[in-house]
Design a protein around this motif. Structure first.
Motif, PDB file in Angstrom:
ATOM      1  N   ILE A 142      -9.027  -1.890  -8.643  1.00 37.47           N
ATOM      2  CA  ILE A 142     -10.408  -1.956  -8.151  1.00 37.47           C
ATOM      3  C   ILE A 142     -10.446  -2.526  -6.730  1.00 37.47           C
ATOM      4  N   VAL A 143      -9.569  -3.477  -6.427  1.00 42.08           N
ATOM      5  CA  VAL A 143      -9.481  -4.007  -5.060  1.00 42.08           C
ATOM      6  C   VAL A 143      -9.066  -2.884  -4.113  1.00 42.08           C
ATOM      7  N   ASN A 144      -8.054  -2.123  -4.493  1.00 40.52           N
ATOM      8  CA  ASN A 144      -7.613  -1.002  -3.653  1.00 40.52           C
ATOM      9  C   ASN A 144      -8.683   0.067  -3.502  1.00 40.52           C
ATOM     10  N   LEU A 145      -9.465   0.287  -4.553  1.00 41.43           N
ATOM     11  CA  LEU A 145     -10.574   1.243  -4.463  1.00 41.43           C
ATOM     12  C   LEU A 145     -11.556   0.813  -3.387  1.00 41.43           C
ATOM     13  N   PHE A 146     -11.884  -0.457  -3.335  1.00 46.00           N
ATOM     14  CA  PHE A 146     -12.796  -0.975  -2.308  1.00 46.00           C
ATOM     15  C   PHE A 146     -12.181  -0.888  -0.909  1.00 46.00           C
ATOM     16  N   LEU A 147     -10.875  -1.124  -0.809  1.00 48.28           N
ATOM     17  CA  LEU A 147     -10.223  -1.188   0.498  1.00 48.28           C
ATOM     18  C   LEU A 147      -9.865   0.182   1.078  1.00 48.28           C
ATOM     19  N   CYS A 148      -9.404   1.096   0.229  1.00 43.74           N
ATOM     20  CA  CYS A 148      -8.926   2.371   0.778  1.00 43.74           C
ATOM     21  C   CYS A 148      -9.563   3.607   0.144  1.00 43.74           C
ATOM     22  N   GLY A 149     -10.428   3.404  -0.844  1.00 47.26           N
ATOM     23  CA  GLY A 149     -11.100   4.543  -1.461  1.00 47.26           C
ATOM     24  C   GLY A 149     -10.344   5.183  -2.607  1.00 47.26           C
ATOM     25  N   LYS A 150      -9.178   4.612  -2.977  1.00 44.93           N
ATOM     26  CA  LYS A 150      -8.400   5.144  -4.093  1.00 44.93           C
ATOM     27  C   LYS A 150      -7.985   3.993  -4.995  1.00 44.93           C
ATOM     28  N   ALA A 151      -8.115   4.195  -6.299  1.00 49.66           N
ATOM     29  CA  ALA A 151      -7.797   3.143  -7.271  1.00 49.66           C
ATOM     30  C   ALA A 151      -6.320   3.203  -7.646  1.00 49.66           C
ATOM     31  N   VAL A 152      -5.443   2.998  -6.657  1.00 51.49           N
ATOM     32  CA  VAL A 152      -4.003   3.004  -6.919  1.00 51.49           C
ATOM     33  C   VAL A 152      -3.549   1.612  -7.350  1.00 51.49           C
ATOM     34  N   THR A 153      -2.441   1.560  -8.054  1.00 53.79           N
ATOM     35  CA  THR A 153      -1.958   0.322  -8.654  1.00 53.79           C
ATOM     36  C   THR A 153      -1.246  -0.598  -7.676  1.00 53.79           C
ATOM     37  N   ASN A 154      -0.586  -0.032  -6.667  1.00 52.40           N
ATOM     38  CA  ASN A 154       0.308  -0.814  -5.816  1.00 52.40           C
ATOM     39  C   ASN A 154      -0.248  -1.038  -4.415  1.00 52.40           C
ATOM     40  N   VAL A 155       0.378  -1.982  -3.687  1.00 54.34           N
ATOM     41  CA  VAL A 155      -0.074  -2.333  -2.336  1.00 54.34           C
ATOM     42  C   VAL A 155       0.952  -1.973  -1.268  1.00 54.34           C
ATOM     43  N   PHE A 156       2.047  -1.305  -1.641  1.00 56.83           N
ATOM     44  CA  PHE A 156       3.016  -0.881  -0.639  1.00 56.83           C
ATOM     45  C   PHE A 156       2.528   0.394   0.035  1.00 56.83           C
ATOM     46  N   ASP A 157       3.161   0.746   1.166  1.00 55.45           N
ATOM     47  CA  ASP A 157       2.786   1.943   1.917  1.00 55.45           C
ATOM     48  C   ASP A 157       3.323   3.196   1.235  1.00 55.45           C
ATOM     49  N   GLY A 158       2.478   4.199   1.061  1.00 57.26           N
ATOM     50  CA  GLY A 158       2.903   5.483   0.526  1.00 57.26           C
ATOM     51  C   GLY A 158       3.242   5.441  -0.956  1.00 57.26           C
ATOM     52  N   ASP A 159       3.863   6.506  -1.408  1.00 52.88           N
ATOM     53  CA  ASP A 159       4.280   6.622  -2.803  1.00 52.88           C
ATOM     54  C   ASP A 159       5.772   6.347  -2.911  1.00 52.88           C
ATOM     55  N   MET A 160       6.197   5.881  -4.075  1.00 53.55           N
ATOM     56  CA  MET A 160       7.598   5.578  -4.303  1.00 53.55           C
ATOM     57  C   MET A 160       8.101   6.472  -5.432  1.00 53.55           C
ATOM     58  N   ASP A 161       9.047   7.346  -5.107  1.00 52.85           N
ATOM     59  CA  ASP A 161       9.619   8.254  -6.089  1.00 52.85           C
ATOM     60  C   ASP A 161      10.629   7.494  -6.937  1.00 52.85           C
ATOM     61  N   MET A 162      10.402   7.475  -8.249  1.00 48.01           N
ATOM     62  CA  MET A 162      11.269   6.738  -9.170  1.00 48.01           C
ATOM     63  C   MET A 162      12.260   7.658  -9.881  1.00 48.01           C
ATOM     64  N   GLY A 163      12.249   8.916  -9.513  1.00 49.73           N
ATOM     65  CA  GLY A 163      13.153   9.873 -10.147  1.00 49.73           C
ATOM     66  C   GLY A 163      12.422  10.692 -11.199  1.00 49.73           C
ATOM     67  N   GLY A 164      12.911  11.872 -11.398  1.00 47.42           N
ATOM     68  CA  GLY A 164      12.241  12.769 -12.345  1.00 47.42           C
ATOM     69  C   GLY A 164      10.847  13.090 -11.840  1.00 47.42           C
ATOM     70  N   ASP A 165       9.890  13.043 -12.732  1.00 51.29           N
ATOM     71  CA  ASP A 165       8.505  13.299 -12.350  1.00 51.29           C
ATOM     72  C   ASP A 165       7.702  12.015 -12.207  1.00 51.29           C
ATOM     73  N   TYR A 166       8.384  10.870 -12.160  1.00 49.66           N
ATOM     74  CA  TYR A 166       7.697   9.573 -12.132  1.00 49.66           C
ATOM     75  C   TYR A 166       7.563   9.074 -10.698  1.00 49.66           C
ATOM     76  N   LYS A 167       6.322   8.824 -10.288  1.00 51.35           N
ATOM     77  CA  LYS A 167       6.046   8.365  -8.935  1.00 51.35           C
ATOM     78  C   LYS A 167       5.046   7.213  -8.982  1.00 51.35           C
ATOM     79  N   LEU A 168       5.347   6.124  -8.264  1.00 59.63           N
ATOM     80  CA  LEU A 168       4.413   5.014  -8.145  1.00 59.63           C
ATOM     81  C   LEU A 168       3.540   5.248  -6.920  1.00 59.63           C
ATOM     82  N   LYS A 169       2.239   5.135  -7.093  1.00 55.71           N
ATOM     83  CA  LYS A 169       1.310   5.403  -5.994  1.00 55.71           C
ATOM     84  C   LYS A 169       0.953   4.112  -5.269  1.00 55.71           C
TER      85      LYS A 169
END
Length: 119
Positions: free
Chosen positions: A19-46
């Motif tokens: 919810i904090v990220n939704l207010f700050l950047c307009g997207k309710a993503v879980t993480n605060v790092f830049d960009g997405d992080m590919d964890m392998g396979g089809d799993y990606k942290l946003k």
């Protein structure tokens, strides 16, 4: 990323990072790092997809629980939401020059960028 998790946590009604990220950047993503992080396979942290107008800093980073990316640390305006373990505070400056980097900070950023490319 996990729709089963509430945006307001119990029992104290704290805002989730989504919810904090939704207010700050307009997207309710879980993480605060830049960009997405590919964890392998089809799993990606946003993470945060671009520079925000208002930034975010957190006490949790000083405890090495997470790393806040440059998109949130270096917002367009000198305004930051500060997160602690129990509340949020807003820090701001009327002088935009507070965001100017010194020559040392510029060199350090370049060294970190090169290091991260080879890490």
């Amino acid at each position: 990323d996990d729709t089963s998790q509430p945006l307001i946590t119990l029992p104290f009604g704290h805002a989730s990072q989504e919810i904090v990220n939704l207010f700050l950047c307009g997207k309710a993503v879980t993480n605060v790092f830049d960009g997405d992080m590919d964890m392998g396979g089809d799993y990606k942290l946003k993470g945060i997809s671009s520079r925000t107008q208002v930034g975010f800093l957190t006490l949790l980073e000083s405890h090495n629980y997470l790393t806040v990316g440059r998109y949130l640390k270096e917002p367009e305006y000198p305004i930051w939401v500060l997160g602690s373990d129990s509340h949020y505070t807003v820090l701001f400056s009327l002088d935009r020059a507070v965001q100017d980097e010194s020559e040392r900070e510029k060199r350090e950023k370049e060294v970190r960028k090169i290091f991260d490319e080879h890490d």
